[in-house]
Design an enzyme around this catalytic site. Structure first.
Site, PDB file in Angstrom:
ATOM      1  N   GLY A  21     -37.096 -36.249   8.098  1.00 18.37           N
ATOM      2  CA  GLY A  21     -36.956 -36.228   9.063  1.00 18.37           C
ATOM      3  C   GLY A  21     -36.649 -34.810   9.004  1.00 18.37           C
ATOM      4  O   GLY A  21     -35.507 -34.571  10.447  1.00 18.37           O
ATOM      5  N   GLY A  24     -37.014 -32.133  11.762  1.00 19.31           N
ATOM      6  CA  GLY A  24     -36.914 -33.439  13.449  1.00 19.31           C
ATOM      7  C   GLY A  24     -36.081 -32.873  14.269  1.00 19.31           C
ATOM      8  O   GLY A  24     -35.300 -32.545  13.612  1.00 19.31           O
ATOM      9  N   ASP A  25     -36.115 -33.120  16.215  1.00 18.88           N
ATOM     10  CA  ASP A  25     -35.695 -32.862  16.777  1.00 18.88           C
ATOM     11  C   ASP A  25     -33.940 -33.480  16.452  1.00 18.88           C
ATOM     12  O   ASP A  25     -33.243 -32.459  16.417  1.00 18.88           O
ATOM     13  CB  ASP A  25     -35.888 -33.442  17.908  1.00 18.88           C
ATOM     14  CG  ASP A  25     -35.229 -33.021  19.206  1.00 18.88           C
ATOM     15  OD1 ASP A  25     -35.592 -31.810  19.599  1.00 18.88           O
ATOM     16  OD2 ASP A  25     -34.080 -33.423  20.368  1.00 18.88           O
ATOM     17  N   HIS A 244     -26.808 -48.911  23.395  1.00 15.53           N
ATOM     18  CA  HIS A 244     -25.774 -48.382  23.995  1.00 15.53           C
ATOM     19  C   HIS A 244     -24.682 -48.526  25.195  1.00 15.53           C
ATOM     20  O   HIS A 244     -23.532 -48.681  25.753  1.00 15.53           O
ATOM     21  CB  HIS A 244     -25.509 -46.376  24.901  1.00 15.53           C
ATOM     22  CG  HIS A 244     -26.747 -45.930  23.548  1.00 15.53           C
ATOM     23  ND1 HIS A 244     -26.406 -45.960  22.307  1.00 15.53           N
ATOM     24  CD2 HIS A 244     -28.075 -45.431  24.112  1.00 15.53           C
ATOM     25  CE1 HIS A 244     -27.112 -44.869  21.874  1.00 15.53           C
ATOM     26  NE2 HIS A 244     -27.992 -44.276  22.816  1.00 15.53           N
TER      27      HIS A 244
HETATM   28  C1  BG6 Z   1     -30.200 -42.158  23.191  1.00 15.89           C
HETATM   29  C2  BG6 Z   1     -31.511 -42.221  23.830  1.00 15.89           C
HETATM   30  O1  BG6 Z   1     -30.040 -43.194  21.696  1.00 15.89           O
HETATM   31  O2  BG6 Z   1     -29.143 -41.652  23.565  1.00 15.89           O
HETATM   32  C3  BG6 Z   1     -31.683 -41.154  24.279  1.00 15.89           C
HETATM   33  O3  BG6 Z   1     -32.202 -42.293  22.914  1.00 15.89           O
HETATM   34  C4  BG6 Z   1     -30.454 -40.567  25.315  1.00 15.89           C
HETATM   35  O4  BG6 Z   1     -33.273 -41.307  25.670  1.00 15.89           O
HETATM   36  C5  BG6 Z   1     -29.660 -39.964  24.205  1.00 15.89           C
HETATM   37  O5  BG6 Z   1     -31.311 -38.815  26.259  1.00 15.89           O
HETATM   38  C6  BG6 Z   1     -28.428 -40.045  25.526  1.00 15.89           C
HETATM   39  O6  BG6 Z   1     -26.863 -39.970  24.248  1.00 15.89           O
HETATM   40  P1  BG6 Z   1     -25.988 -38.875  25.148  1.00 15.89           P
HETATM   41  O7  BG6 Z   1     -24.677 -38.636  24.167  1.00 15.89           O
HETATM   42  O8  BG6 Z   1     -26.683 -37.263  24.871  1.00 15.89           O
HETATM   43  O9  BG6 Z   1     -25.458 -39.461  26.244  1.00 15.89           O
END
Ligand code: BG6
Length: 469
Positions: A21, A24-25, A244
């Site tokens: 990847g 990828g982003d 998270h």
């Molecule tokens: C990612 C999600 O795991 O966490 C995203 O897939 C979200 O949708 C991102 O934007 C947020 O991460 P952070 O570190 O920018 O708070």
């Protein structure tokens, strides 16, 4: 780390990072800027090689011109041209179709010519490709004992994810599987344990007798951007809550903040109030931002939630009866991740103490307590607001989440990576809630872009507080 060695006149790399990847982003936005930070901070061995893999026909020079603006924008350290050029010396783009098993032989030959003592392989691709890559990598003779790094989503369904997890562990060994939750690399998420444990002020009152409720909020200004394909299948519950935010909640709630985190957090998850004791309309509320259905790659009739609000309880001695409120959403009024602990009122006429652990974008701690109003007998509220990332030295010394996690993986420290059992447990819990929600025909409320929650969310929390700002 072992000393630099050679094989047949070829210099051995101390470390190789292979990224499936590579165009990828995630690679552009997070992985390469994090590697650059580590490079500048001298945290990489002298001999290292980054091999991003992609199907596009790039030369190294083409690839460098693609990644340069990303590294300049997203690296935490200031990018200087000379250092960047030196960093580029360690990156070799490798063109291959990783869905074709025959092509892994070519990759194997490449690593025969670039041998390494320490292989890290990052799966920065959609989960549909995980199995094929696993099969391919496992046949390679020159990819010795690789550490495999992957992150959610781990599979399209729990069954597939279980199957893959087992396969990975059988082929590479469970200690070599690094499941990233990048929130565990965030400085203030880790600080939750220290703030609690290192201050008598909090340590002895971290329980149901003294805490009224806990709020965990993760608001994002961005929408789904270019990820409509993935997001429309995931939704906020799977994208943010299942991983998270349940991680944060379980860190706040662990019994022993100095104990083994994996075991402690898993114990908390297992004590989440059993779903059959829950009334779903008092537990979950889903929303979708106005305009979501017009986003790229999103089903125009989609009912996927871009907002989730939850009220959860932990059935154990420490937390019985204390609500944990969670909310997360996209296209919100502001970007803000924080944990707010509201203590019990000690008397009706006195405001409760409030502790806020600010995770992002401000990193800091805020505390509200009561004092005498100067010149009067009444009580007034005092506020202490400590901003950690306003301090330049603290800021520079705080690694980015991916930087910390990649470094941990390279040195073989998997203590802050998620064990499969925890993923499985939270996955089942969130799936059960989601099913109850749809079985009860509860609506996915539309909310305007730029709000902080669907207005209906107050149904969940109004007994504990009036407004969640
Ligand atoms: C990612 C999600 O795991 O966490 C995203 O897939 C979200 O949708 C991102 O934007 C947020 O991460 P952070 O570190 O920018 O708070």
């Amino acid at each position: 780390m072992k000393a630099l060695s050679t094989t047949g006149g070829v210099v051995m790399n101390k470390l190789t990072l292979t990224i499936f990847g590579g165009t990828g982003d995630l690679t552009y936005r997070k992985l390469l800027p994090a590697m650059y930070n580590l490079y500048i901070k001298n945290q990489l061995p002298k001999k290292f090689l980054i091999t991003p893999i992609g199907r596009r026909d790039y030369t190294d020079t083409d690839y460098q011109s693609v990644i340069e603006p990303w590294i300049s924008e997203f690296a935490q350290v200031k990018v200087k041209d000379e250092q960047l050029q030196a960093f580029f010396e360690h990156i070799h783009y490798f063109r291959m179709d990783f869905t074709a098993q025959s092509q892994y032989q070519l990759l194997d030959q490449y690593y025969e010519a670039h041998p390494s003592e320490n292989h890290v392989v990052y799966y920065a691709v959609a989960p549909d490709f995980f199995e094929g890559i696993t099969d391919g990598v496992s046949t390679m003779e020159n990819m010795h004992e690789p550490k495999i790094v992957l992150e959610k989503p781990f599979g399209a369904s729990l069954e597939l994810a279980k199957f893959l997890s087992k396969k990975l562990e059988t082929l590479f060994g469970s200690d070599h599987i690094y499941r990233i939750d990048h929130y565990l690399g965030k400085e203030m998420v880790r600080n939750i344990l220290t703030i609690r444990d290192a201050n008598l002020l909090f340590k002895n009152v971290w329980n149901k007798d003294n805490i009224d409720h806990v709020q965990i909020s993760a608001l994002e200004e961005v929408g789904v951007e270019t990820r409509g394909n993935y997001y429309d299948h995931a939704g906020a519950l799977k994208d943010m809550v299942q991983n998270h935010l349940l991680q944060i909640m379980s860190i706040v709630a662990v019994d022993d903040p100095t104990g083994n985190m994996n075991e402690q957090q898993l114990a908390v998850l297992k004590q989440l109030c059993s779903v059959d004791k829950l009334k779903i309309q008092d537990t979950l509320l889903l929303g979708q931002y106005d305009g979501y259905r017009h986003e790229l790659h999103v089903d125009p009739a989609s009912t996927t939630e871009t907002f989730a609000g939850l009220k959860l309880f932990i059935d154990n001695e420490r937390w019985q009866g204390v609500p944990f409120y969670i909310r997360t959403g996209k296209k919100m009024a502001r970007r803000e991740i924080e944990v707010k602990i509201t203590f019990k009122r000690q008397r009706e006429d006195v405001d409760p103490n409030v502790l806020v652990i600010k995770i992002q974008p401000t990193e800091g701690v805020y505390l509200e307590f009561n004092i005498k109003t100067p010149g009067e007998d009444s009580i007034t509220k005092a506020q202490m607001d400590f901003c950690q990332n306003c301090n330049l030295i603290f800021k520079l010394n705080t690694p980015e989440a991916y930087e910390r996690m990649l470094h941990a993986c390279m040195i073989g420290d998997n203590s802050w990576f998620t064990k499969w059992e925890m993923i499985e447990y939270s996955w089942e819990y969130i799936d059960a809630l989601k099913l109850m929600y749809s079985d009860a025909n509860l609506p996915v409320y539309t909310y305007p872009q730029g709000s902080v929650e669907p207005k209906e969310l107050s149904q969940l929390y109004h007994k504990d507080f009036e407004q969640w700002n």
